[in-house]
Scaffold this motif. Structure first.
Motif, short mmCIF file in Angstrom:
data_model
loop_
_atom_site.label_atom_id
_atom_site.label_comp_id
_atom_site.label_asym_id
_atom_site.label_seq_id
_atom_site.Cartn_x
_atom_site.Cartn_y
_atom_site.Cartn_z
N ASP A 11 26.22 34.81 -59.21
CA ASP A 11 27.12 33.90 -59.28
C ASP A 11 28.48 34.42 -59.15
O ASP A 11 29.51 33.72 -58.78
N PRO A 51 28.37 29.51 -64.33
CA PRO A 51 28.14 30.81 -64.32
C PRO A 51 27.44 31.39 -65.49
O PRO A 51 27.51 30.93 -66.67
N GLY A 81 20.67 30.00 -60.59
CA GLY A 81 21.85 29.13 -60.43
C GLY A 81 21.83 27.65 -60.24
O GLY A 81 22.78 27.02 -60.45
N GLY A 106 25.94 33.89 -53.10
CA GLY A 106 25.58 33.45 -54.41
C GLY A 106 24.39 32.71 -54.42
O GLY A 106 23.86 32.17 -55.62
#
Length: 119
Positions: A11, A51, A81, A106
């Protein structure tokens, strides 16, 4: 059958994206949903997670007493995530759909797992 599509990544890479890069990657994600939503393969639109520094973890401590810590479990580079629930005939179909996810900064890996049913 339902399958959980877990989207992994760092992240910190995501938060380092420029606004234009983030917008481009989100456009690809929206296009993915636009492709699969009409097919009925997405059982739940899913959720994007905040996050890792916003997380709290509860573990069993000494004598079974809960211990609360900041952040996710262990020191990992990649964390979950986001999650999307798929409705597919089998694991192979779920994996084929997951393979079309737009990987990028990410978002470096997607894991697919059957969701337990206690019916």
């Amino acid at each position: 059958m339902k399958y959980a599509m877990l989207i992994f990544g760092d992240d910190r890479e995501w938060t380092a994206l420029s606004p234009a890069e983030e917008q481009d990657l989100m456009k690809q994600v929206y296009e993915w949903f636009e492709r699969w939503q009409p097919t009925g393969k997405i059982a739940d639109g899913g959720a994007e997670l905040q996050p890792r520094d916003t997380a709290r973890t509860v573990r069993a401590g000494v004598n079974g007493q809960p211990v609360l810590t900041d952040g996710p479990y262990l020191e990992l580079k990649e964390v979950i995530g986001a999650i999307v629930i798929l409705e597919c005939d089998d694991l192979d179909e779920a994996a084929r759909i997951a393979a079309t996810w737009p990987l990028g900064a990410g978002m470096s890996a997607v894991e697919v797992r059957p969701v337990m049913s206690h019916e």
